[in-house]
Enzyme design. Structure first.
Site, PDB file in Angstrom:
ATOM      1  N   GLY A 102      -1.328  21.951 -15.012  1.00 42.87           N
ATOM      2  CA  GLY A 102      -1.618  20.847 -15.915  1.00 42.87           C
ATOM      3  C   GLY A 102      -2.770  21.169 -16.838  1.00 42.87           C
ATOM      4  O   GLY A 102      -3.437  22.202 -16.702  1.00 42.87           O
ATOM      5  N   GLY A 150      -5.703  18.916 -19.706  1.00 45.94           N
ATOM      6  CA  GLY A 150      -6.173  17.650 -20.276  1.00 45.94           C
ATOM      7  C   GLY A 150      -7.395  17.874 -21.131  1.00 45.94           C
ATOM      8  O   GLY A 150      -7.718  19.009 -21.501  1.00 45.94           O
ATOM      9  N   PHE A 189     -10.519  17.658 -20.342  1.00 43.59           N
ATOM     10  CA  PHE A 189     -11.563  18.427 -19.666  1.00 43.59           C
ATOM     11  C   PHE A 189     -11.241  19.910 -19.656  1.00 43.59           C
ATOM     12  O   PHE A 189     -12.121  20.753 -19.843  1.00 43.59           O
ATOM     13  CB  PHE A 189     -11.727  17.903 -18.233  1.00 43.59           C
ATOM     14  N   VAL A 225      -5.808  22.884 -15.246  1.00 39.72           N
ATOM     15  CA  VAL A 225      -5.776  22.716 -13.796  1.00 39.72           C
ATOM     16  C   VAL A 225      -4.851  23.774 -13.205  1.00 39.72           C
ATOM     17  O   VAL A 225      -3.708  23.929 -13.659  1.00 39.72           O
ATOM     18  CB  VAL A 225      -5.299  21.306 -13.394  1.00 39.72           C
ATOM     19  N   LYS A 282      -9.804  22.532 -11.317  1.00 40.11           N
ATOM     20  CA  LYS A 282      -9.932  22.012 -12.674  1.00 40.11           C
ATOM     21  C   LYS A 282     -11.049  22.777 -13.372  1.00 40.11           C
ATOM     22  O   LYS A 282     -12.225  22.646 -13.048  1.00 40.11           O
ATOM     23  CB  LYS A 282     -10.246  20.515 -12.662  1.00 40.11           C
ATOM     24  N   ASP A 319     -10.378   4.739 -15.961  1.00 40.40           N
ATOM     25  CA  ASP A 319      -9.276   5.494 -16.559  1.00 40.40           C
ATOM     26  C   ASP A 319      -8.062   5.460 -15.629  1.00 40.40           C
ATOM     27  O   ASP A 319      -7.452   6.489 -15.338  1.00 40.40           O
ATOM     28  CB  ASP A 319      -9.707   6.941 -16.838  1.00 40.40           C
TER      29      ASP A 319
END
Length: 853
Positions: A517, A519, A521, A524, A538, A634
């Site tokens: 994944g 995002g 930040f 991952v 992460k 969130d």
């Protein structure tokens, strides 16, 4: 092939000079980009059309792209550029089908050319139509005549998209039977690798952009600006783009001067390439006009240069790419400056020397995702001096700007496509595994030797030992860390530290095959520690200003709490300018992937209720399980993860906020969250409460019920926002009309009614009218019991949604003893008891026979 211009000298007098120039240009010619797929269509033309850049556009009727019979052609009687002298018109929906190679799946560039020239046979000036690619809208109710100046001039609309199929369908549909759609020319070719990546900084840093990676979104070019330079035409650009001058967007021109560089641009490995932007862009810039300090508009050396770009008047996300190249400094580390977007500090103390491997005239670019609303009046970009600048070296510069509108996702990569895409990498990895294993063994031995000396070294030296990039004075990351007072380095939970080399081993050096994944930040990865523990790693994007705050918040929150419905933090790493968080690995991934956008099997109604109940327990613990209220801020389906047994755990606490006590009414703070899930009261007042999480969770409940995104711009306008659309039907007590089709006929009507009432309470406009997470939990438990009771007692007899004989009972109707038991839940968990047991007792009391049934 596109040609590059060179000075015209007499051969007899400049032969040696020309040979020298050819020698210098040879590497550029050899390295010129050659797309794997390259469709160039002159629509309606009877023969090929050659452009000055050397490319040949072939007639669309003779191309490999399929063409509908529902079309006609027209010829311009005037003399526009050759590419715009013919047109293909469509009185009914028609499509081109392009067969693309596997290489093009990394990304495609699509340019559509329009020119509504006068025609006796076709009224092109009245054309109004839609354009889509494989079902995803590109242009809606598009009128080339309205978009063009008067008299009509050629228009180009450019898009970047990913497409995971071997064929791509480009469809033109007239808006009504009385009009036509048309196209003059089409360019479709495979983009260079990494033209757009998933690394960016959000502006402002108060929102979470999207669940899908940035590179999977459809991007539409709005502006492409050569700052300080002249027009760059397609025959002078590596990807046949057009760059316009910045003059009409520059605010207060007296503050800026144009700079031109006469030497070679130093492209370097791992940095910007000629495909990112040509040297015509990196070789010109705007810098501060310090020579006229008497000018009233620039009374001192401390001022900003600003540009304003008018963007479409609606709420949108935009990708803003800024290009930099230090062509003004005479030595390294002279230039420090700040970058602002819409008034927000986008990049503080930018040091181009440290970003370009300490080489002058070396290009560098950075991407931002900007939230824009119509009230902001365009996108404003400013540059100005940094407080780190030496008084004699104060300056700032900008070379280029690109602004692209971010539309929907064309296609999200699934696991199968990821495996196919990386098949060659897997084969290469197998061949190199022995070498890699040996390298890791050497790494472990060296680390063991250094560990024996670690106690004799200062902590900061340990952070520099394994740096994969130069960490030198002036590095932006180091300055950012020094200015941060709440660094995890000062965190007492030192037992959570994980050595960087352990993470490298666990992820096979962050192998792309382990990527699960990405995002705002960072990325991952899935990993396995040496003791066999599966982990999720992460890894923060290097240099991300947003990432440092999220990194610290996650450690602060997760080091204090433990709950079986919250994802556990195993550890963190803060070495070598890395920000890494290590969590327990959740085998089934995000809840979102089990609702839509993937090939996962559909969840049953019971599974969905159990997942919602688990998530509610986790959030209830955050709100009540400690002395300080923790507001997640969130809550969304991508932040609810599922283990191998589909048990739900709430994750991603980077935006979470701590209250001072459970009695605090609200926390005043800047708005953060994700579009579609954001509490409207919090957005208006900037006063955050635990009821903001309740609102977001209500949206998640709808997402679970309807199995569709919370914002879907491809749908009709009344259906775009899931919460508004669903509440329209819930208020009519007709929610069953929009539920996931796989659930129809498989849900108990009373259970579904209670679920809908719970959602409606969660989405109340004002927080005071919303239930607590404990109330939500009780009602979800009740909905599950209603479903299970129907399954066991009335199989097939009460499975569908219909008129209910159940009274319109309050969502909050529970017994006094149940309330007392639930309020004691957080106390039990603080003393080490299982919240499940306590909640179970409360539910038995709340839902005993004869009550709410």
């Amino acid at each position: 092939m596109r040609g590059r211009g060179s000075p015209h000298f007499a051969l007899d007098s400049c032969k040696r000079l020309i040979l020298s120039l050819l020698f210098l240009l040879a590497p550029l010619i050899i390295a010129e980009f050659q797309p794997a797929d390259d469709f160039l269509l002159a629509c309606g033309a009877g023969g090929g059309t050659a452009l000055p850049d050397g490319r040949l556009f072939v007639p669309d009727s003779s191309s490999s792209a399929a063409l509908s019979d529902c079309s006609s052609t027209a010829l311009s009687s005037s003399a526009p550029p050759p590419l715009y002298r013919t047109v293909r018109a469509f009185p009914c929906p028609s499509s081109y089908v392009f067969h693309v190679a596997a290489a093009a799946q990394a990304g495609l560039l699509l340019r559509l050319h329009f020119h509504p020239f006068p025609s006796p046979s076709l009224n092109l000036s009245a054309a109004l139509f839609n354009v889509s690619v494989s079902g995803v809208p590109l242009l809606s109710l598009f009128s080339p005549a309205a978009a063009a100046a008067s008299p009509p001039r050629p228009l180009v609309r450019e898009f970047y998209l990913k497409h995971n199929s071997s064929s791509l369908r480009l469809t033109f549909s007239p808006a009504s039977p009385s009009t036509v759609a048309f196209i003059n020319a089409i360019e479709l070719f495979s983009a260079p690798d990494r033209l757009f990546s998933d690394a960016f900084t959000p502006i402002p840093s108060l929102f979470s952009f999207s669940d899908a990676p940035l590179s999977n979104h459809l991007l539409e070019t709005v502006f492409r600006i050569n700052v300080g330079g002249s027009f760059v035409t397609p025959d002078n650009d590596t990807l046949w783009r057009t760059w316009e001058p910045d003059d009409k967007y520059l605010q207060n021109p007296a503050r800026a001067i144009s700079v031109t560089f006469g030497n070679h641009i130093q492209y370097r490995d791992g940095g910007a390439t000629p495909e990112i932007a040509p040297d015509y862009v990196y070789g010109t810039a705007r810098a501060m006009n310090k020579g006229d300090s008497s000018n009233s508009s620039s009374p001192s050396n401390y001022f900003n240069i600003s540009w304003n770009f008018p963007v479409p008047n609606s709420v949108h996300g935009f990708l803003v790419r800024l290009h930099f190249c230090d062509i003004v400094s005479s030595a390294l580390n002279e230039l420090f400056f700040n970058v602002y977007i819409n008034g927000y500090p986008a990049y503080k103390d930018l040091d181009l020397s440290s970003q370009s491997s300490y080489t002058l005239a070396s290009p560098y670019y950075v991407d931002f995702v900007v939230l824009h609303r119509s009230s902001t009046g365009g996108i404003n970009i400013s540059i100005g001096p940094s407080e780190h600048s030496l008084p004699s070296k104060i300056n700032a510069l900008l070379n280029g700007v690109e602004i692209l509108k971010i539309n929907g996702v064309v296609s999200s990569p699934n696991e199968d496509s990821r495996k196919s895409r990386h098949f060659g990498v897997i084969v290469a990895s197998v061949l190199g595994c022995l070498i890699l294993a040996c390298a890791f063994m050497v790494l472990v031995v060296i680390m063991a030797q250094r560990k024996s000396r670690k106690d004799q070294m200062p902590q900061s030296q340990d952070a520099d030992t394994w740096s994969p990039l130069p960490v030198l004075p002036g590095n932006s990351y180091l300055r950012l860390t020094e200015l941060t007072t709440a660094s995890p380095s000062n965190n007492p939970n030192l037992q959570l530290r994980v050595p960087f080399f352990e993470i490298v081993l666990a992820t096979n050096n962050f192998n792309e095959n382990a990527l699960v994944g990405a995002g705002g930040f960072g990325k991952v990865y899935k990993g396995v520690l040496r003791d066999g523990t599966k982990i999720a790693v992460k890894r923060g994007t290097r240099g991300s200003q947003q990432g440092l705050g999220e990194f610290q918040t996650e450690i602060e929150i997760l080091s204090k709490i433990r709950h079986h419905h919250l994802v556990s933090l195993i550890g963190y790493c803060e070495e070598q300018a890395e920000k890494i968080l290590v969590y327990e690995f959740m085998e089934k991934g995000p809840l979102r992937d089990h609702l839509y956008g993937s090939r996962n099997p559909s969840l049953s109604w019971k599974q969905r209720l159990e997942i919602c109940i688990g998530s509610a327990r986790g959030l209830h613990y955050l709100h009540t399980g400690s002395a300080q209220v923790i507001i997640h801020r969130d809550v969304k389906s991508s932040n609810i993860l599922l283990d191998e047994n589909y048990a739900a755990k709430v994750a991603d606490f980077g935006l979470s906020k701590l209250g001072t006590s459970t009695n605090q009414s609200h926390v005043s703070t800047g708005v953060k969250g994700s579009f579609g899930y954001l509490d409207p009261e919090y957005f208006k007042t900037q006063q955050l409460t635990d009821k903001s999480d309740v609102y977001s969770f209500g949206v998640v409940l709808l997402e679970v019920l309807c199995a569709r995104p919370v914002i879907d711009q491809s749908l009709p306008w009344e259906q775009v926002n899931l919460a508004e659309w669903a509440m329209h039907w819930q208020k009519k007590r007709l929610l069953e009309r929009i539920i996931d089709p796989s659930l129809k006929g498989k849900t108990n009507r009373k259970s579904l009614k209670k679920f809908g009432e719970t959602v409606e309470k969660c989405l109340a406009q004002y927080g005071i009218d919303r239930p607590t997470m404990g109330d939500v939990l009780w009602n979800l438990e009740y909905a599950l019991q209603l479903h299970e009771r129907a399954v066991h007692q009335e199989p097939g007899g009460d499975s569908t949604y219909g008129p209910s004989d159940e009274s319109s009972s309050s969502v909050l109707q529970v017994s006094t003893s149940a309330v007392t038991a639930m309020r004691d839940t957080s106390t039990a968990e603080r003393h080490g008891k299982s919240s499940t047991d306590t909640v179970g007792l409360a539910n038995k009391e709340a839902f005993r026979p004869g009550r709410n049934s």
